[in-house]
Design an enzyme around this catalytic site. Structure first.
Site, PDB file in Angstrom:
ATOM      1  N   GLN A 199      -9.163  76.367 -19.898  1.00 52.27           N
ATOM      2  CA  GLN A 199      -9.566  77.540 -20.678  1.00 52.27           C
ATOM      3  C   GLN A 199      -8.487  77.837 -21.732  1.00 52.27           C
ATOM      4  OE1 GLN A 199     -10.756  81.346 -18.636  1.00 52.27           O
ATOM      5  NE2 GLN A 199     -12.701  80.561 -19.392  1.00 52.27           N
ATOM      6  N   PHE A 200      -7.242  77.744 -21.301  1.00 53.49           N
ATOM      7  CA  PHE A 200      -6.088  77.792 -22.207  1.00 53.49           C
ATOM      8  C   PHE A 200      -5.121  76.710 -21.720  1.00 53.49           C
ATOM      9  CE2 PHE A 200      -7.959  81.875 -22.868  1.00 53.49           C
ATOM     10  CZ  PHE A 200      -7.673  82.211 -24.191  1.00 53.49           C
ATOM     11  N   ALA A 201      -4.437  76.064 -22.668  1.00 50.70           N
ATOM     12  CA  ALA A 201      -3.514  74.983 -22.291  1.00 50.70           C
ATOM     13  C   ALA A 201      -2.483  75.474 -21.280  1.00 50.70           C
ATOM     14  CB  ALA A 201      -2.809  74.446 -23.531  1.00 50.70           C
ATOM     15  N   ASP A 202      -2.146  76.756 -21.350  1.00 50.35           N
ATOM     16  CA  ASP A 202      -1.162  77.348 -20.435  1.00 50.35           C
ATOM     17  C   ASP A 202      -1.552  77.129 -18.967  1.00 50.35           C
ATOM     18  OD1 ASP A 202       0.251  79.619 -22.491  1.00 50.35           O
ATOM     19  OD2 ASP A 202      -1.775  78.976 -22.950  1.00 50.35           O
ATOM     20  N   PHE A 203      -2.866  77.130 -18.695  1.00 54.93           N
ATOM     21  CA  PHE A 203      -3.320  77.087 -17.303  1.00 54.93           C
ATOM     22  C   PHE A 203      -3.286  75.695 -16.699  1.00 54.93           C
ATOM     23  CE2 PHE A 203      -5.910  80.910 -18.839  1.00 54.93           C
ATOM     24  CZ  PHE A 203      -4.815  81.740 -18.669  1.00 54.93           C
ATOM     25  N   GLU A 263      -8.035  74.747 -11.097  1.00 53.10           N
ATOM     26  CA  GLU A 263      -7.610  73.691 -12.028  1.00 53.10           C
ATOM     27  C   GLU A 263      -7.235  72.398 -11.302  1.00 53.10           C
ATOM     28  OE1 GLU A 263      -6.855  76.842 -12.433  1.00 53.10           O
ATOM     29  OE2 GLU A 263      -7.453  77.345 -14.487  1.00 53.10           O
ATOM     30  N   HIS A 298      -0.726  82.767 -23.043  1.00 55.82           N
ATOM     31  CA  HIS A 298      -1.903  82.306 -23.782  1.00 55.82           C
ATOM     32  C   HIS A 298      -1.477  81.749 -25.140  1.00 55.82           C
ATOM     33  CE1 HIS A 298      -3.988  84.904 -20.869  1.00 55.82           C
ATOM     34  NE2 HIS A 298      -5.084  84.260 -21.164  1.00 55.82           N
TER      35      HIS A 298
END
Ligand SMILES: Cc1ncc(C[n+]2csc(CCOP(=O)(O)OP(=O)(O)O)c2C)c(N)n1
Ligand SMILES: [Mg+2]
Length: 639
Positions: free
Chosen positions: A400-404, A378, A445
């Site tokens: 891929q997910f905002a968390d990442f 990232e 997630h």
């Protein structure tokens, strides 16, 4: 090499006289910066660090501008906003560091990718110290460069120390160049104190990379002859080491070499030196005579963002009913058609079509060069996007997910957000953030982390609740040359449908939409929570409320909020994020400050619990603010 050496010697005097505040010395390392710069063409980018004065002088930047930069004067490159070597200049194709060291490396990847996409056959050179190679950014940048075969020269200046830390406490391998093997990358060790070796080898490599684009890792062996910065000294460095390296001084040795081979006479040497000293003194006079910078709050605020001339595209002839997710996908596709060099990068987005299948079918239409699968890097990918922007290419990064985004947080908040304010360089990047809970996906997630970014000046934050808004706002986000965090609630992807124009259109930032009108209370929300508020109003038709969907959080449409609150006298802010430090708190404070006399009750905030987001449905339902909204609204109405 003599010029940066003499400038430094002068700076050390000025430092003792208290005329400058800090100095990071590159004395003893000049051959690397100068040799690499001489081996590159003027139009090829170089990304130097804090010991690379020779890059700046070899690109012939007028010295008074450099001195002006160090003194925070207007003739410098950052209008007094950033210090020493922390600046870039498109004019000289130099992209200076940010303090965090490592992010430079990924930015070089982006510039090199642009060169590859435009078939320019150019090399990008980026510097780091050996200390900086311990950062994750180094690993990610080399990995991405290797997987994508980007024409980058990674120049590691191994000068024995990172601040006070010797190499044996920094890494545990014989040579940093040995790591090239692990990245599938050619690497070389070069005597960094020998200008002839540096220039000859880098020159040959640069030519070969231009013909055959690929990354190369170079480890320059050298030594830091002064402290980390002047105030910190060198007490921790064994004297023998200093003595050993003193006899390898690159400037003195080259001078001797030139004299011994009759390339330089004694008198020539003296006159070259005198000319440089004269140039330094003349330029110092200019810089010292320059008046202190004059600014104002308006000027400072104006430079946080690049100017954006919003153009409205309206197309409502043909509409079709689509899901939220189709709106995102259609918008992306139409923007890819419009901007023919726009690039999308993300994990699994090419053949696989992305975790949510939003880019399914894109490679068939746009090709793999523009729809790029990325390694799980990232940080490097956000940095690559920054580099693309520096080289004039727009890009979209799909988290891929905002968390990442946490794994790429540093370049978002420090590089993308601050570049325009620091040296006028826009970060023309959209980061797509599939976010939100209610999908039983657990703590990593489900987050809706917009408040991490609304806090950071320099970013724009968009958070639509409906397909129509999502499609138009995404088109605008891509047109806007500023960095935009674009939040897409996963729970809305397949559950919300709307009649939406089939063709391309845009919607402006900073305009909330008033989706219901009433008299008794103002409800302010965004994202999935807007639908919770709608549901509550449908279940309680007796409640007469204004419902404001903010649509964008930065910029924030305060005008619509104040107008409504002044009419209704009561306000409730609902969001999915947890309470403390969330957007609701700021909106509440703004209403208190601007509408106090109109209020008939304290502003109410409704938010999720102050815990991580739990996985199991009963726990998640308890966590989310959805069920707290109706009682809170009713109690506010009864106040
Ligand atoms: C992320 C981060 N951590 C720590 C620092 C503090 N710091 C600045 S320079 C430096 C040493 C860097 O060593 P190296 O990469 O070897 O470069 P050198 O100074 O030796 O040229 C440190 C620890 C920083 N600027 N950024
Ligand atoms: Mg070092």
């Amino acid at each position: 090499m003599l010029k940066p050496r003499l400038i430094e010697e002068k700076m050390l005097i000025l430092l003792r006289q208290g005329k400058i505040s800090k100095w990071f010395s590159g004395i003893g390392q000049e051959a690397i910066a100068v040799g690499v710069t001489m081996a590159l063409n003027k139009e090829e980018y170089i990304l130097p660090m804090h010991r690379n004065l020779g890059v700046f002088t070899s690109r012939n930047i007028p010295l008074h501008r450099l001195f002006g930069q160090w003194q925070g004067k207007a003739s410098g490159f950052t209008k007094g906003r950033d210090r020493s070597f922390h600046f870039g200049t498109q004019e000289y194709k130099i992209v200076g560091m940010i303090s965090h060291l490592g992010p430079q490396l990924g930015v070089a990847d982006g510039i090199a990718l642009a060169s590859k996409l435009k078939n320019k056959n150019e090399v990008t050179a980026v510097f780091t110290g050996e200390g900086g190679t311990s950062e994750g950014d180094f690993h990610e940048a080399l990995n991405v460069a290797s997987v994508w075969q980007l024409p980058v020269l990674f120049c590691v200046e191994n000068n024995g120390y990172g601040l006070s830390t010797p190499t044996k406490e920094q890494y545990n391998c014989a040579n940093i160049a040995d790591r090239g093997l692990g990245y599938g990358m050619e690497s070389h060790i070069i005597d960094g104190n020998n200008i002839v070796e540096v220039y000859t080898k880098v020159n040959a490599l640069a030519q070969s990379i231009r013909e055959n684009p690929r990354p190369v890792l170079l480890e320059f062996k050298t030594f830091r002859m002064r402290g980390h910065e002047e105030a910190s000294g060198v007490k921790y460095v064994p004297k023998e080491l200093m003595d050993d390296w003193a006899i390898k001084d690159p400037v003195l040795n080259f001078e001797t070499f030139l004299k011994e081979n009759d390339f330089l006479s004694k008198s020539e040497s003296t006159s070259i030196k005198a000319k440089i000293i004269e140039e330094i003194n003349k330029n110092l006079d200019i810089a010292f005579a320059e008046e202190a910078i004059i600014s104002s709050e308006i000027i400072e605020l104006d430079d946080v963002y690049h100017e954006f001339d919003y153009k409205e595209f309206k197309e409502i002839k043909n509409t079709k009913e689509i899901r939220f997710i189709d709106a995102i996908s259609d918008s992306l596709k139409q923007s890819m058609e419009r901007h023919d060099d726009l690039v999308i990068m993300g994990q699994d987005i090419a053949e696989y079509g992305g975790a949510f299948k939003i880019t399914a079918g894109f490679i068939e239409q746009f090709g793999k060069a523009r729809v790029r699968n990325t390694p799980i890097c990232e940080s490097a990918i956000v940095e690559t996007a920054m580099g693309l922007s520096i080289a004039g290419i727009k890009s979209i990064v799909e988290m891929q997910f905002a968390d990442f985004v946490t794994s790429g947080f540093n370049p978002v908040v420090n590089y993308l957000a601050k570049s325009h304010y620091r040296w006028g360089q826009q970060a023309d990047v959209v980061i797509r953030m599939p976010c939100g809970g209610g999908v039983a996906a657990g703590p990593f997630h489900s987050q809706t982390n917009e408040a991490w970014f609304t806090k950071t000046p320099g970013l724009k934050v968009v958070y639509p609740a409906f397909p129509y808004d999502a499609k138009g706002l995404l088109a605008t986000a891509i047109n806007d040359p500023n960095p935009v965090l674009f939040f897409e609630h996963k729970g809305l992807y397949r559950s919300i449908r709307q009649e939406v124009p089939a063709d391309y259109y845009t919607l402006p930032f900073g305009k909330a939409s008033l989706i219901k009108e009433g008299h008794d209370v103002t409800i302010i929300s965004y994202g999935a929570a807007v639908h919770w508020a709608l549901e509550t109003l449908e279940n309680n038709p007796e409640i007469s409320a204004d419902l404001i969907d903010l649509r964008t959080l930065q910029p924030l449409d305060t005008e619509t909020i104040y107008k409504s609150v002044k009419k209704t006298g009561k306000a409730i802010v609902l969001h999915e994020d947890s309470l403390f430090g969330g957007i609701a708190s700021d909106i509440s404070a703004l209403i208190m400050e601007h509408c106090f006399e109109f209020l008939d009750a304290p502003v109410k905030r409704v938010a999720s619990m102050e815990t991580p987001i739990p996985f199991v449905s009963q726990l998640e339902t308890q966590y989310l603010s959805k069920n707290k909204f109706e009682p809170a609204l009713k109690s506010l109405l009864e106040y």
